[in-house]
Design an enzyme around this catalytic site. Structure first.
Site, PDB file in Angstrom:
ATOM      1  N   ASP A   1       2.710 -35.334 -10.517  1.00  0.00           N
ATOM      2  CA  ASP A   1       1.959 -34.523 -11.006  1.00  0.00           C
ATOM      3  C   ASP A   1       0.618 -35.180 -11.023  1.00  0.00           C
ATOM      4  O   ASP A   1       0.503 -36.557 -11.339  1.00  0.00           O
ATOM      5  CB  ASP A   1       2.293 -34.361 -12.764  1.00  0.00           C
ATOM      6  CG  ASP A   1       3.574 -33.305 -12.504  1.00  0.00           C
ATOM      7  OD1 ASP A   1       4.047 -33.039 -11.446  1.00  0.00           O
ATOM      8  OD2 ASP A   1       3.588 -32.723 -13.847  1.00  0.00           O
TER       9      ASP A   1
ATOM     10  N   HIS B   1       8.436 -38.755  -7.185  1.00  0.00           N
ATOM     11  CA  HIS B   1       9.478 -38.489  -6.453  1.00  0.00           C
ATOM     12  C   HIS B   1       9.170 -38.537  -4.807  1.00  0.00           C
ATOM     13  O   HIS B   1       8.128 -38.811  -4.341  1.00  0.00           O
ATOM     14  CB  HIS B   1       9.894 -37.079  -6.707  1.00  0.00           C
ATOM     15  CG  HIS B   1      10.242 -36.810  -8.084  1.00  0.00           C
ATOM     16  ND1 HIS B   1      11.630 -36.546  -8.693  1.00  0.00           N
ATOM     17  CD2 HIS B   1       9.657 -36.864  -9.237  1.00  0.00           C
ATOM     18  CE1 HIS B   1      11.670 -36.402  -9.871  1.00  0.00           C
ATOM     19  NE2 HIS B   1      10.497 -36.721 -10.287  1.00  0.00           N
TER      20      HIS B   1
ATOM     21  N   SER C   1      -1.474 -43.752 -13.352  1.00  0.00           N
ATOM     22  CA  SER C   1      -1.841 -44.677 -12.166  1.00  0.00           C
ATOM     23  C   SER C   1      -1.958 -44.020 -11.105  1.00  0.00           C
ATOM     24  O   SER C   1      -2.490 -42.590 -10.947  1.00  0.00           O
ATOM     25  CB  SER C   1      -0.776 -45.656 -11.967  1.00  0.00           C
ATOM     26  OG  SER C   1      -1.148 -46.885 -11.130  1.00  0.00           O
TER      27      SER C   1
END
Length: 398
Positions: free
Chosen positions: A192, A257, A367
């Site tokens: 995200d 992911h 980050s």
């Protein structure tokens, strides 16, 4: 009140009148008669109009001048220490050969002075502080309100998280994210966040745009050239190399992911700084990502090489890999690689095979994730720069 001030005024006049160096008594300069009631009252009126520092100077002139000298030399010493440290820092970078190719060493030193690894480690300890069960819900609700995080999609209720850091690295409920089918040539969004940069890399100029107006060199960032296979300098260069940079804000879901079916063969840990990666600083400092702490996973996917980088940032000292629990980042007394610390490299003999959408690792605060990958010429991004993306959405395909 007069009875208390009279002896003090008398001692002041007496102290001023004695000594080896003749001088004009303070009481005479104020036109105050010695030890008279009218003089004391007039003196009190004058003192009441003085500031705190004027009173100190009036009553203790010798101590006042001594304090001024001590403060002056103290400030001068601190300034001298900082400039000496800056000179030695620049000298150290030059002695080790400047492996990160830093172009603004002086600016980097002063940014490090305020945003160092130690402060990030302290902040991380605060985030991991164990909360009593009665405090968890109000503290985490305040955190959700400050950051704008979505607590409704968290797998567990707020009282189940023992610290703010645990909530930050939360897992999601089943079905909270839909993972599309990328096909043989497609890539999913690995996290995200916001797509801050995307484009094609040229062979003669292998640079990645960290944000608009600022770049960093890909071969330094990855530890190898993106235009050749690791360990095989004679390998044929790919047709095109593309990159995508995703920034994770504090309110985002902080697990990243796999964007496709990939087999990671090599992992590199670059011990570096933890500087802020927000756009106000990133636009003013080139090679920002090259000096920050990061983990770079190198492997292959259906279209060629795949480089997957998780970059640390200010207050983001912990980068954890889901398939390698022995890995630890931001360790105490670990020197930055551009100051001489070796790059830690690990090879997996059989590789680490991950399917599209499988979890790769976790950040403990906001980050950046960087993808650098081979792709055919007809491959194109499906998201615009500046768009908000969610993990599992199609990032690009042929």
């Amino acid at each position: 009140m007069l009875a208390r001030v009279a002896p003090m005024a008398g001692r002041l006049v007496q102290r001023r009148s004695c000594g080896t160096v003749p001088h004009k008594p303070r009481a005479e300069s104020l036109n105050v008669p010695k030890r008279s009631k009218e003089g004391i009252i007039e003196y009190m009126q004058r003192v009441s109009k003085m500031t705190r520092f004027q009173r100190r100077r009036e009553l203790h002139p010798t101590n006042w001048s001594r304090r001024v000298k001590v403060r002056f030399w103290g400030i001068l010493s601190v300034v001298g220490i900082f400039f000496t440290a800056e000179f030695k820092f620049r000298e150290c970078v030059d002695v080790v050969g400047n492996p990160a190719r830093i172009t603004e060493t002086r600016r980097l030193f002063w940014i490090r002075a305020f945003c160092g690894r130690t402060r990030s480690r302290w902040f991380g300890s605060m985030m991991d502080f164990h909360l009593q069960p009665a405090l968890r819900t109000p503290v985490l609700k305040a955190f959700v309100w400050l950051t704008g995080a979505n607590a409704d999609e968290a797998r567990y209720p707020l009282e189940a998280y023992a610290s703010i850091g645990d909530f930050f690295a939360r897992t999601l409920k089943n079905g909270a994210r839909d993972f599309a089918d990328p096909g043989p040539t497609g890539l999913l969004s690995p996290a995200d966040g916001m797509l801050v940069a995307a484009g094609t890399m040229e062979m003669g100029n292998p640079t990645v745009q960290q944000v608009k107006g600022a770049t960093y060199e890909a071969d330094v960032f990855l530890g190898q050239s993106p235009f050749r296979k690791y360990g095989d300098p004679k390998a044929k260069a790919p047709e095109t190399v593309r990159y995508a940079v995703l920034y994770l804000a504090p309110h985002n879901y902080h697990r990243f992911h796999s964007p496709c079916d990939v087999n990671f063969e090599i992992g590199r840990h670059f011990a570096g700084d933890l500087l802020p990666v927000a756009q106000p600083l990133a636009t003013r400092f080139n090679n920002l990502f090259n000096v920050n702490e990061r983990v770079v996973l190198t492997g292959t996917w259906s279209q060629g090489a795949m480089h997957y980088a998780a970059v640390g940032a200010y207050n983001v000292g912990n980068i954890r890999l889901s398939f390698d629990h022995n890995f630890k980042s931001n360790q105490l007394r670990q020197l930055q690689y551009y100051l001489g610390h070796p790059i830690i490299e690990k090879r997996w003999r059989k590789g680490q095979k991950l399917g599209a959408g499988e979890e790769v690792g976790t950040f403990r605060l906001g980050s950046t994730v960087v993808l650098i990958f081979d792709a055919p010429k007809e491959w194109e991004f499906k998201k615009e720069i500046g768009a908000t993306v969610r993990v599992g959405e199609i990032l690009g395909s042929c």
